[in-house]
Motif scaffolding. Structure first.
Motif, PDB file in Angstrom:
ATOM      1  N   LYS A 120       0.911  -1.142   0.058  1.00 57.93           N
ATOM      2  CA  LYS A 120       0.160  -0.182  -0.009  1.00 57.93           C
ATOM      3  C   LYS A 120       0.967   1.096   0.013  1.00 57.93           C
ATOM      4  CE  LYS A 120      -3.608   2.423   2.447  1.00 57.93           C
ATOM      5  NZ  LYS A 120      -4.630   2.190   3.769  1.00 57.93           N
ATOM      6  N   PHE A 121       1.955   1.222   0.839  1.00 58.65           N
ATOM      7  CA  PHE A 121       2.926   2.294   0.720  1.00 58.65           C
ATOM      8  C   PHE A 121       3.252   2.681  -0.474  1.00 58.65           C
ATOM      9  CE2 PHE A 121       7.468   3.288   1.232  1.00 58.65           C
ATOM     10  CZ  PHE A 121       7.422   4.546   1.235  1.00 58.65           C
ATOM     11  N   LEU A 122       3.845   1.472  -1.205  1.00 60.47           N
ATOM     12  CA  LEU A 122       4.663   1.655  -2.432  1.00 60.47           C
ATOM     13  C   LEU A 122       3.805   2.174  -3.508  1.00 60.47           C
ATOM     14  CD1 LEU A 122       6.587  -1.656  -2.586  1.00 60.47           C
ATOM     15  CD2 LEU A 122       7.512   0.555  -2.144  1.00 60.47           C
ATOM     16  N   SER A 123       2.322   1.973  -3.486  1.00 61.87           N
ATOM     17  CA  SER A 123       1.528   2.219  -4.352  1.00 61.87           C
ATOM     18  C   SER A 123       1.268   4.097  -4.191  1.00 61.87           C
ATOM     19  CB  SER A 123       0.000   1.785  -4.231  1.00 61.87           C
ATOM     20  OG  SER A 123      -0.480   1.965  -2.827  1.00 61.87           O
ATOM     21  N   ILE A 124       1.221   4.356  -2.934  1.00 68.58           N
ATOM     22  CA  ILE A 124       1.295   5.769  -2.661  1.00 68.58           C
ATOM     23  C   ILE A 124       2.257   6.533  -3.346  1.00 68.58           C
ATOM     24  CG2 ILE A 124       1.298   7.509  -0.734  1.00 68.58           C
ATOM     25  CD1 ILE A 124      -0.161   5.422   1.186  1.00 68.58           C
ATOM     26  N   GLN A 125       3.583   6.027  -3.333  1.00 64.87           N
ATOM     27  CA  GLN A 125       4.686   6.662  -3.927  1.00 64.87           C
ATOM     28  C   GLN A 125       4.634   6.747  -5.378  1.00 64.87           C
ATOM     29  OE1 GLN A 125       6.750   7.790  -1.542  1.00 64.87           O
ATOM     30  NE2 GLN A 125       5.043   6.870  -0.221  1.00 64.87           N
ATOM     31  N   GLN A 126       3.586   6.546  -5.836  1.00 70.61           N
ATOM     32  CA  GLN A 126       3.417   6.681  -7.598  1.00 70.61           C
ATOM     33  C   GLN A 126       3.113   8.106  -7.881  1.00 70.61           C
ATOM     34  OE1 GLN A 126       0.072   4.286  -8.750  1.00 70.61           O
ATOM     35  NE2 GLN A 126       1.285   2.270  -8.722  1.00 70.61           N
ATOM     36  N   ARG A 127       3.013   9.135  -6.630  1.00 70.89           N
ATOM     37  CA  ARG A 127       2.929  10.262  -6.578  1.00 70.89           C
ATOM     38  C   ARG A 127       3.999  11.087  -7.199  1.00 70.89           C
ATOM     39  NH1 ARG A 127       3.042  11.576  -0.218  1.00 70.89           N
ATOM     40  NH2 ARG A 127       5.154  11.002   0.098  1.00 70.89           N
ATOM     41  N   GLY A 128       5.356  10.319  -6.858  1.00 68.78           N
ATOM     42  CA  GLY A 128       6.397  10.634  -7.576  1.00 68.78           C
ATOM     43  C   GLY A 128       6.465  10.855  -9.195  1.00 68.78           C
ATOM     44  N   LEU A 129       5.700   9.985  -9.669  1.00 65.15           N
ATOM     45  CA  LEU A 129       5.537  10.066 -11.252  1.00 65.15           C
ATOM     46  C   LEU A 129       4.490  11.111 -11.482  1.00 65.15           C
ATOM     47  CD1 LEU A 129       4.771   6.176 -12.118  1.00 65.15           C
ATOM     48  CD2 LEU A 129       6.970   7.578 -12.192  1.00 65.15           C
ATOM     49  N   ILE A 130       3.735  11.636 -10.712  1.00 64.70           N
ATOM     50  CA  ILE A 130       2.795  12.836 -10.780  1.00 64.70           C
ATOM     51  C   ILE A 130       3.520  14.009 -10.948  1.00 64.70           C
ATOM     52  CG2 ILE A 130       0.737  13.938 -10.222  1.00 64.70           C
ATOM     53  CD1 ILE A 130      -0.249  11.400  -8.710  1.00 64.70           C
ATOM     54  N   TYR A 131       4.509  14.190  -9.887  1.00 66.23           N
ATOM     55  CA  TYR A 131       5.504  15.384 -10.021  1.00 66.23           C
ATOM     56  C   TYR A 131       6.074  15.368 -11.099  1.00 66.23           C
ATOM     57  CZ  TYR A 131       4.375  14.898  -4.843  1.00 66.23           C
ATOM     58  OH  TYR A 131       3.781  15.225  -3.684  1.00 66.23           O
ATOM     59  N   ILE A 132       6.794  14.459 -11.552  1.00 71.59           N
ATOM     60  CA  ILE A 132       7.569  14.440 -12.820  1.00 71.59           C
ATOM     61  C   ILE A 132       6.581  14.995 -13.994  1.00 71.59           C
ATOM     62  CG2 ILE A 132       8.919  13.141 -14.327  1.00 71.59           C
ATOM     63  CD1 ILE A 132       9.773  11.663 -12.077  1.00 71.59           C
ATOM     64  N   SER A 133       5.527  14.407 -13.831  1.00 71.39           N
ATOM     65  CA  SER A 133       4.660  14.601 -15.377  1.00 71.39           C
ATOM     66  C   SER A 133       4.059  16.108 -15.168  1.00 71.39           C
ATOM     67  CB  SER A 133       3.485  13.635 -15.140  1.00 71.39           C
ATOM     68  OG  SER A 133       2.378  13.953 -16.158  1.00 71.39           O
ATOM     69  N   ASN A 134       3.825  16.589 -14.002  1.00 67.66           N
ATOM     70  CA  ASN A 134       3.624  17.837 -13.908  1.00 67.66           C
ATOM     71  C   ASN A 134       4.586  18.915 -14.280  1.00 67.66           C
ATOM     72  OD1 ASN A 134       0.869  17.326 -13.143  1.00 67.66           O
ATOM     73  ND2 ASN A 134       1.319  17.573 -11.082  1.00 67.66           N
ATOM     74  N   TRP A 135       5.891  18.418 -14.036  1.00 67.82           N
ATOM     75  CA  TRP A 135       7.086  19.127 -14.327  1.00 67.82           C
ATOM     76  C   TRP A 135       7.238  19.382 -15.803  1.00 67.82           C
ATOM     77  CZ3 TRP A 135      12.521  16.896 -13.666  1.00 67.82           C
ATOM     78  CH2 TRP A 135      13.582  18.069 -13.947  1.00 67.82           C
ATOM     79  N   ILE A 136       6.999  18.378 -16.376  1.00 71.26           N
ATOM     80  CA  ILE A 136       7.319  17.987 -17.682  1.00 71.26           C
ATOM     81  C   ILE A 136       5.986  19.003 -18.744  1.00 71.26           C
ATOM     82  CG2 ILE A 136       6.878  16.851 -19.950  1.00 71.26           C
ATOM     83  CD1 ILE A 136       8.287  14.358 -18.295  1.00 71.26           C
TER      84      ILE A 136
END
Length: 286
Positions: A257-273
């Motif tokens: 469950k914790f690892l699934s929450i860490q997908q927010r990092g991909l969201i940060y990178i996507s928003n950065w792009i």
């Protein structure tokens, strides 16, 4: 005339090396040439440790991550057992905090001082590694490398926050230093030993190790393919042991469950792009 020719070529070589350096590097070279490089490194790290420990509680504001990481060790020191909640805390660093807290107490300054010492050690190991490997050949450039790392915004936040980032940096620096061991069998065995512990330092570090291995292959072709393969294998074994311990303790579902929450990092990178703005965990644009 032959002797004069050799002298002229030596002067020309020295002149070419000098003009390639930036003004900052030329000034630092004069300082380093007059004194032992090791002495300057130790003085720099001593000043780094003292300044950051004295001002440890000033910045940043206390963060829930550093509280969660220190909590098991704090409980243990106070006789309440060593409880590990496999979330953003990690077993290895929390265990290492126990003797530290016994020596220096459980204050915020003590928690952050452990991280600062880890990062200082990582800087020293990194300096030694790049020197032994010949990655950075100039003494002044090696000192400049430490200065740049110590003053970069992301690094400042990392080593002044009481998380485990300094410990992870130390582990990665040790991995690089091990690559400088000349005897191949000892080098491979040492790499395997370090790689076994990488998953226990945090699940973000195996991808870092994998990336480092790929870069090593790109730079040196197949020269170090055995070392890279051995480290990957040992890292996988270490990760398997870690997951087995988590499963045996009944915490596998919470970890996933914790690892699934860490997908927010991909969201940060996507928003950065998309937007050109990098937003960190507290949603402050940088």
């Amino acid at each position: 005339s032959s002797h004069m020719g050799h002298a002229d070529s030596g002067v020309a070589k020295t002149f070419k090396e000098t003009i390639r350096k930036t003004p900052m590097e030329r000034k630092m070279t004069k300082v380093v040439d007059g004194t032992s490089e090791l002495r300057w490194v130790l003085l720099f790290l001593l000043a780094f440790i003292l300044f950051n420990i004295v001002t440890a509680t000033s910045y940043p504001f206390p963060d829930i991550d550093e509280v969660m990481i220190a909590e098991p060790a704090v409980n243990f020191v106070h006789g309440k057992g060593f409880g590990i909640r496999f979330s953003e805390i990690l077993a290895m660093y929390s265990f290492l905090l126990v003797p530290w807290f016994k020596l220096f107490g459980t204050s915020l300054r003590s928690i952050r001082s452990a991280e600062i010492v880890c990062m200082s050690t990582a800087f020293f190991v990194l300096w030694s590694a790049v020197k032994r490997l010949g990655i950075v050949t100039s003494a002044s450039s090696r000192l400049l490398l430490l200065l740049l790392l110590a003053t970069e915004y992301g690094m400042i936040f990392a080593y002044r926050d009481g998380r485990y980032d300094g410990f992870g940096a130390l582990l990665m620096a040790v991995f690089l230093w091990v690559m400088s061991i000349k005897e191949k069998r000892l080098r491979i065995l040492s790499l395997c030993a370090v790689s076994l512990f990488v998953p226990w330092a945090g699940f973000q570090y195996p991808p870092v190790l994998f990336t480092a291995g790929i870069v090593l292959l790109l730079l040196f072709r197949w020269t170090y393919w055995i070392e890279v393969a051995a480290s990957f294998l040992a890292n996988a074994v270490g990760g398997g042991i870690f997951l087995a311990v988590v499963y045996a303790s009944g915490r596998l579902s919470s970890l996933l469950k914790f690892l699934s929450i860490q997908q927010r990092g991909l969201i940060y990178i996507s928003n950065w792009i998309k937007t050109g703005k990098l937003v960190d965990h507290n949603y402050i644009p940088k």
